[in-house]
Enzyme design. Sequence first.
Site, mmCIF file in Angstrom:
data_model
loop_
_atom_site.group_PDB
_atom_site.id
_atom_site.type_symbol
_atom_site.label_atom_id
_atom_site.label_comp_id
_atom_site.label_asym_id
_atom_site.label_seq_id
_atom_site.Cartn_x
_atom_site.Cartn_y
_atom_site.Cartn_z
ATOM 1 N N GLY A 108 0.780 -1.233 0.000
ATOM 2 C CA GLY A 108 0.000 0.000 0.000
ATOM 3 C C GLY A 108 0.809 1.278 0.000
ATOM 4 O O GLY A 108 0.255 2.370 -0.175
ATOM 5 N N SER A 109 2.119 1.180 0.188
ATOM 6 C CA SER A 109 2.954 2.378 0.201
ATOM 7 C C SER A 109 3.075 2.955 -1.204
ATOM 8 O O SER A 109 3.006 2.238 -2.202
ATOM 9 C CB SER A 109 4.351 2.055 0.759
ATOM 10 O OG SER A 109 4.996 1.086 -0.041
#
Length: 403
Positions: free
Chosen positions: A65-66
């Site tokens: 998700g980064s």
Amino acid sequence: MTTITNSPETLRAAMVDNVKAAGHATSPAVEQAMRTVPRHDFVPEAAVGDAYADTAVITKRASDGSALSCASVPTIVAMMLDQLQVEPGDRILEIGAGTGYNAALLARLTGPGGSVTTVDIDPEVTAGARRGLDATGNPHVEVITRDGSLGASENAPYDRIIFTVGAWDLTPAFWEQLAPGGRLVVPLRWRAQTRSVAFVRDGDALVSDSMELCGFVPMIGQEGERSGTIDSDGLVTLYWDVDQTIDAAELSGVLDQSKETVWSEVLVGAAEPFDGIWLRITGHDSRICRICADRAAVNAGLCTPAIPIRSPALADGDSLAYLAIRKVQEGRFELGAIGHGTYGHRLARQLCDEIDVWNHDRNAQPRLRTYPLSTPRAAIPFDPTLNHELIDKAEARLIVSVI
């Protein structure tokens, strides 16, 4: 149906007005470029309103998700372009192609007599940048898929180099490719904080003339920062550089020891920045690092830094102190420090001393000079009236100087 109130032109004008109100786009050329280049065309999957909001538009994420790539916050874009001081006819290198929006702004600033080369390691990112640049009438901007740390020697030398990714280190390529007297603007990370630093080349030295707080997606392949949790539940993490002697294992459990709190009597308003405290400490104390406390740690009272996700801390052996804040009246807050461990009180007192020094000149900034790591220390001039911290990275030597 989209009304004229929400047209891209109206939203873009409002975006630039907001950037100006924040104190950026001070150059008429930067302002005009931002009023002209259509940001929404570089982020076609985003709503037009989101394209012109003062937020980053994430265009690619990792599996966790980064963010891997984005269109940067417009105020930060303007701030860095102000720092870069592009002149018509400049040859420009950009590290981090992103959506292509920044390269289009650079092309507008340098004009038909100049050139823009943008580099990114990710072929998916460069393909997207190429599409956006072509769609907006910028086929002359050269887009290269390559490790950004190598630069682009084929079009060197450059009058201006700008990074739109966070860098922990600078490689020899940037000394080789930046023209004498040229400017380099880079979100540079040291002691776990990031500043957009504008450097001017003076011989083999890159000498800073401005620094601004910022945050960026980090460049791939630069692994000079370390981290470790210091509590049994993994809720509190320290971040430090590889050249520092900080040991998270030695600090394990330190927050369970008695707490020593010291208040400085220095007050700040709700919107007043105090990040200059951290910046100044990097010029004379190698124990400075970043502490990050999960919300659960804050709610439990285990660790309550001034800014939970990023506050400065001093780590010394088995002891630790970090910056703290408390409300003393409506809209006014007092800065202080909380210490734990054998030397916790002493470290907290030292942080308060730093707060006091900062308070006497809140706008003072250290001077940074950066050299290739191959530069002998004996060849580096030091002003005897200043304190200096010499930080060796993998390929660069950074000198932070403060009064």
